[in-house]
Design a protein around this motif. Structure first.
Motif, PDB file in Angstrom:
ATOM      1  N   ILE B 148       0.847  -1.199   0.000  1.00  0.00           N
ATOM      2  CA  ILE B 148       0.000   0.000   0.000  1.00  0.00           C
ATOM      3  C   ILE B 148       0.880   1.246   0.000  1.00  0.00           C
ATOM      4  CG2 ILE B 148      -1.823   1.249   1.187  1.00  0.00           C
ATOM      5  CD1 ILE B 148      -2.652  -1.330   2.507  1.00  0.00           C
ATOM      6  N   LEU B 152       1.234   3.965  -2.990  1.00  0.00           N
ATOM      7  CA  LEU B 152       0.863   5.366  -2.796  1.00  0.00           C
ATOM      8  C   LEU B 152       1.991   6.306  -3.193  1.00  0.00           C
ATOM      9  CD1 LEU B 152      -0.945   5.178   0.642  1.00  0.00           C
ATOM     10  CD2 LEU B 152      -1.965   5.882  -1.504  1.00  0.00           C
ATOM     11  N   VAL B 154       4.530   5.651  -5.393  1.00  0.00           N
ATOM     12  CA  VAL B 154       5.219   5.366  -6.640  1.00  0.00           C
ATOM     13  C   VAL B 154       5.297   6.663  -7.463  1.00  0.00           C
ATOM     14  CG1 VAL B 154       3.295   4.707  -8.144  1.00  0.00           C
ATOM     15  CG2 VAL B 154       5.470   3.573  -8.379  1.00  0.00           C
ATOM     16  N   GLY B 155       6.468   6.945  -7.981  1.00  0.00           N
ATOM     17  CA  GLY B 155       6.626   8.171  -8.750  1.00  0.00           C
ATOM     18  C   GLY B 155       6.934   9.394  -7.906  1.00  0.00           C
ATOM     19  N   VAL B 156       6.922   9.240  -6.582  1.00  0.00           N
ATOM     20  CA  VAL B 156       7.282  10.358  -5.707  1.00  0.00           C
ATOM     21  C   VAL B 156       8.794  10.327  -5.508  1.00  0.00           C
ATOM     22  CG1 VAL B 156       7.072  11.302  -3.392  1.00  0.00           C
ATOM     23  CG2 VAL B 156       5.080  10.353  -4.516  1.00  0.00           C
ATOM     24  N   ARG B 157       9.433  11.475  -5.677  1.00  0.00           N
ATOM     25  CA  ARG B 157      10.881  11.515  -5.463  1.00  0.00           C
ATOM     26  C   ARG B 157      11.204  11.211  -4.000  1.00  0.00           C
ATOM     27  NH1 ARG B 157      11.784  16.951  -7.319  1.00  0.00           N
ATOM     28  NH2 ARG B 157       9.801  16.688  -8.370  1.00  0.00           N
ATOM     29  N   LEU B 162       8.901   8.202   2.763  1.00  0.00           N
ATOM     30  CA  LEU B 162       7.483   8.510   2.949  1.00  0.00           C
ATOM     31  C   LEU B 162       6.669   7.220   3.086  1.00  0.00           C
ATOM     32  CD1 LEU B 162       5.190  10.546   3.031  1.00  0.00           C
ATOM     33  CD2 LEU B 162       5.093  10.469   0.546  1.00  0.00           C
ATOM     34  N   LEU B 165       6.932   5.872   6.478  1.00  0.00           N
ATOM     35  CA  LEU B 165       6.168   6.695   7.416  1.00  0.00           C
ATOM     36  C   LEU B 165       4.681   6.350   7.366  1.00  0.00           C
ATOM     37  CD1 LEU B 165       7.883   9.963   7.555  1.00  0.00           C
ATOM     38  CD2 LEU B 165       5.587   9.962   8.437  1.00  0.00           C
ATOM     39  N   LEU B 166       4.181   6.135   6.133  1.00  0.00           N
ATOM     40  CA  LEU B 166       2.755   5.857   5.973  1.00  0.00           C
ATOM     41  C   LEU B 166       2.396   4.482   6.511  1.00  0.00           C
ATOM     42  CD1 LEU B 166       2.123   7.160   2.342  1.00  0.00           C
ATOM     43  CD2 LEU B 166       1.884   8.372   4.490  1.00  0.00           C
ATOM     44  N   PRO B 169       2.507   2.834  11.067  1.00  0.00           N
ATOM     45  CA  PRO B 169       1.397   2.684  12.007  1.00  0.00           C
ATOM     46  C   PRO B 169       0.570   1.424  11.753  1.00  0.00           C
ATOM     47  CG  PRO B 169       1.480   4.917  11.166  1.00  0.00           C
ATOM     48  CD  PRO B 169       2.474   4.133  10.378  1.00  0.00           C
ATOM     49  N   PHE B 170       0.441   1.021  10.470  1.00  0.00           N
ATOM     50  CA  PHE B 170      -0.341  -0.173  10.159  1.00  0.00           C
ATOM     51  C   PHE B 170       0.394  -1.446  10.581  1.00  0.00           C
ATOM     52  CE2 PHE B 170      -1.838   2.513   6.347  1.00  0.00           C
ATOM     53  CZ  PHE B 170      -2.690   3.206   7.166  1.00  0.00           C
TER      54      PHE B 170
ATOM     55  N   ILE C 142      -0.608   7.160  17.944  1.00  0.00           N
ATOM     56  CA  ILE C 142      -0.603   6.525  16.618  1.00  0.00           C
ATOM     57  C   ILE C 142      -1.530   7.283  15.669  1.00  0.00           C
ATOM     58  CG2 ILE C 142      -1.111   4.384  15.386  1.00  0.00           C
ATOM     59  CD1 ILE C 142      -0.355   2.917  18.000  1.00  0.00           C
ATOM     60  N   LEU C 146      -0.843   8.927  11.976  1.00  0.00           N
ATOM     61  CA  LEU C 146      -1.666   8.751  10.778  1.00  0.00           C
ATOM     62  C   LEU C 146      -1.965  10.094  10.123  1.00  0.00           C
ATOM     63  CD1 LEU C 146      -4.240   6.002  11.865  1.00  0.00           C
ATOM     64  CD2 LEU C 146      -2.285   5.751  10.349  1.00  0.00           C
ATOM     65  N   GLY C 149       1.208  11.359   8.384  1.00  0.00           N
ATOM     66  CA  GLY C 149       1.448  10.647   7.137  1.00  0.00           C
ATOM     67  C   GLY C 149       0.517  11.132   6.037  1.00  0.00           C
ATOM     68  N   LEU C 153       1.661  12.939   2.562  1.00  0.00           N
ATOM     69  CA  LEU C 153       1.351  12.420   1.230  1.00  0.00           C
ATOM     70  C   LEU C 153       0.802  13.526   0.331  1.00  0.00           C
ATOM     71  CD1 LEU C 153       1.362   9.891  -0.481  1.00  0.00           C
ATOM     72  CD2 LEU C 153      -0.949   9.426   0.247  1.00  0.00           C
ATOM     73  N   ARG C 162      -4.044  13.728  -8.593  1.00  0.00           N
ATOM     74  CA  ARG C 162      -3.348  12.497  -8.212  1.00  0.00           C
ATOM     75  C   ARG C 162      -3.189  12.418  -6.702  1.00  0.00           C
ATOM     76  NH1 ARG C 162       2.479  11.422 -10.706  1.00  0.00           N
ATOM     77  NH2 ARG C 162       2.885  10.545  -8.656  1.00  0.00           N
ATOM     78  N   ALA C 166      -4.720   9.507  -4.117  1.00  0.00           N
ATOM     79  CA  ALA C 166      -3.832   8.724  -3.257  1.00  0.00           C
ATOM     80  C   ALA C 166      -4.143   8.971  -1.782  1.00  0.00           C
ATOM     81  CB  ALA C 166      -2.375   9.070  -3.560  1.00  0.00           C
ATOM     82  N   ASN C 177      -7.955   0.451   9.551  1.00  0.00           N
ATOM     83  CA  ASN C 177      -6.932  -0.015  10.482  1.00  0.00           C
ATOM     84  C   ASN C 177      -7.056   0.560  11.893  1.00  0.00           C
ATOM     85  OD1 ASN C 177      -4.574  -1.846   9.804  1.00  0.00           O
ATOM     86  ND2 ASN C 177      -4.994  -0.811   7.889  1.00  0.00           N
ATOM     87  N   ILE C 181      -5.774  -1.301  15.208  1.00  0.00           N
ATOM     88  CA  ILE C 181      -4.672  -0.762  16.006  1.00  0.00           C
ATOM     89  C   ILE C 181      -5.137  -0.549  17.444  1.00  0.00           C
ATOM     90  CG2 ILE C 181      -3.151   1.225  16.323  1.00  0.00           C
ATOM     91  CD1 ILE C 181      -3.184   1.583  13.269  1.00  0.00           C
TER      92      ILE C 181
END
Lengths: 67, 225, 255
Positions: B148, B152, B154-157, B162, B165-166, B169-170, C142, C146, C149, C153, C162, C166, C177, C181
């Motif tokens: 995941i 999310l 892909v294509g980010v420099r 990142l 980081l995302l 938590p999961f 936590i 989230l 993050g 993004l 885009r 995302a 989640n 969690i």
């Protein structure tokens, strides 16, 4: 009055909580409003600068009317 | 369809095994992290034994995170990902194949290396089977949740950081149930905790098997447009 | 415009919540919303600091609750707003829903931060430590990750549509989640319950404490909605600025 500020010996905990409780939302509000004003000025300036022609080009249905 | 699915997995395995594919890197990283711990906290055997399961799991999490950007990056750069997205195999299955490839190249080797590192950390030998079983059950979840983050970003420099980081938590439920499954096999835990945490870990893995491919495919579709 | 009856359901939805109408409607709502939120907060502060008694067990520190609990509530409320807006954005492809989710994140994050810091300031006199790995504190921490993050993004992906897609996917995965969690942290906490730590099962709330708590909670919630509208208006303008700039660039290219 002194007793009120003393907070039963817990002044060092209670007052910072209220200070932060005011400061954090205040900072957020100031930042949000400043950003709004900035975008509003930018949009107005761009529209004035563009005049007629670009204005027509920018008129997509979803950005139309009295913004 | 199944043929294409397995072809994708085999392709990823071959790419990882190739020179420059970085296949062995995760195990090496795992080893270095675990070796750094006694240097950091001191060599007292009983202390090391107590934190060993947690340490091994954290090292597994980190190795899994650090290899995430490898998942889609090369395929995105050379356009393979676009072809895969337009191909006849559903993108969800492509993603699942990628996740299985990731598990086979990072998760599985680490599970096999875990007992050796456990010995070095003075972990009770009686806890080895539980630790390995828990890692075997939990590691697929790390790969399937990891896709995941990779999808999310892909294509980010510099998307690797990142993505970690995302996703981190999961990963926490996997960490919690995984560590307690291993620790419960050691002395001093009430009976039944080991089995219960293993079951919960399996549940988390099953959930990740579903949401991982679906979410990662949606993320890829957003990023590939 | 053709009569509403001739429009399809999705077109009607578009017309109902198009950005221009939103701007007009929110402009009218903002002033009353500011008054209501500041009013609730003003009266709430008076009750919280002056017109409520100290707790028989916790003494004056109970006043921390009047800031801490509403912040914690908004931390969760903010994430729900974000997740629901993201779901609407993904299903109906509505641009306003994306902007709503994007705008809710910093507000939710700010209140989550407030909940964490006030929790630490409450924990020190109650538990004797600034931070305990208590189930509730840990899951709020936590939740804060989230939020961070999600915002990271949005800033990482340059192209807005885009980024919106995302981010919406991430918010929804997060929403699935969060309960997992939460459960795992609770479970972990019962396993490691340290005996010496003073356990605080939420003070049983006396009515004279419920009033300031409710007033502050309403005040913060209205403030959340107000700020959300302000930020959404800013986002719509940002979109418009972007469109104008693109049009300008296109016009220059034609010359």
């Amino acid at each position: 009055m002194v007793e009120f500020f003393h907070m039963g010996g817990y002044a060092a905990y209670v007052w910072p909580v209220y200070a932060l409780g005011l400061l954090v939302p205040l900072a957020l509000a100031v930042q949000s409003l400043a950003d709004y004003r900035r975008q509003l000025r930018l949009a107005e300036a761009l529209e004035r600068e563009a005049g007629g022609r670009v204005r027509r080009a920018a008129h997509k249905p979803d950005t139309e009317q009295g913004l | 369809m199944t043929h294409a699915f397995f072809a994708l997995i085999v392709r990823d395995l071959r790419l990882a095994a190739r020179i420059g594919g970085g296949g062995g890197m995760a195990v090496f990283f795992f080893l270095v992290v675990v070796a750094a711990v006694p240097l950091g906290i001191g060599p007292a055997p009983d202390l090391l034994a107590r934190i060993a399961p947690g340490m091994l799991w954290v090292a597994l999490l980190l190795s899994s995170l650090l290899t995430l950007d490898r998942l889609f990056h090369a395929d995105y750069e050379d356009g393979t990902l676009d072809l895969l997205a337009m191909g006849r195999v559903p993108l969800e299955l492509v993603v699942a194949a990628k996740a299985i490839g990731h598990f086979l190249t990072t998760g599985l080797p680490l599970v096999i290396a875990a007992p050796l590192l456990g010995l070095m950390l003075n972990l009770d030998v009686a806890a080895f089977p539980a630790l390995m079983l828990a890692m075997l059950v939990g590691a697929p979840a790390l790969s399937f949740l990891g896709v995941i983050g990779a999808g999310l970003t892909v294509g980010v420099r510099r998307g690797g950081l990142l993505a970690s980081l995302l996703v981190l938590p999961f990963y926490l439920p996997v960490l919690i149930f995984g560590v307690s499954a291993a620790r419960a096999a050691m002395a001093g835990f009430p009976a039944g905790v080991a089995g219960q945490s293993l079951l919960l870990l399996a549940a988390v893995t099953l959930v990740s098997l579903v949401i991982g491919p679906v979410a990662a495919a949606a993320a890829l579709r957003a990023n590939l447009r | 415009m053709s009569p509403m009856t001739s429009l399809s359901a999705s077109q009607r939805l578009q017309a109902f919540a198009n950005p221009a109408r939103f701007m007009a409607l929110s402009a009218r709502l903002l002033a009353p919303l500011w008054v209501v939120s500041l009013g609730f907060l003003g009266v709430g502060l008076y009750y919280a600091l002056f017109a409520s008694p100290p707790d028989y067990q916790q003494g004056e520190t109970v006043r921390i609750m009047y800031v801490h609990v509403p912040s914690a509530w908004l931390a969760m409320f903010g994430y729900s707003v974000m997740a629901m807006a993201s779901a609407v954005a993904l299903i109906f492809r509505h641009p306003l829903a994306d902007l709503c989710a994007k705008s809710a994140a910093p507000i939710g994050a700010a209140f989550t931060f407030l909940a964490l810091v006030t929790g630490a300031l409450w924990g020190k006199p109650m538990w004797g430590a600034w931070w305990v790995w208590d189930a509730r504190l840990t899951s709020v921490l936590i939740l804060f990750f989230l939020y961070l993050g999600y915002m990271a993004l949005w800033t990482a992906i340059e192209e807005p549509t885009r980024a919106a897609r995302a981010a919406a996917v991430l918010a929804l995965v997060g929403a699935i989640n969060v309960p997992i969690i939460r459960y795992s942290v609770d479970w972990w906490n019962t396993l490691h319950q340290p005996a010496s730590v003073f356990r605080m099962d939420g003070p049983t709330i006396a009515p004279e404490m419920l009033l300031p708590l409710a007033l502050m909670a309403f005040g913060f919630t209205f403030l959340f909605v107000t700020l959300l509208l302000v930020r959404m208006r800013a986002e719509i303008l940002r979109h418009r600025v972007r469109m104008l700039r693109l049009a300008q660039a296109a016009a220059r290219a034609e010359d």
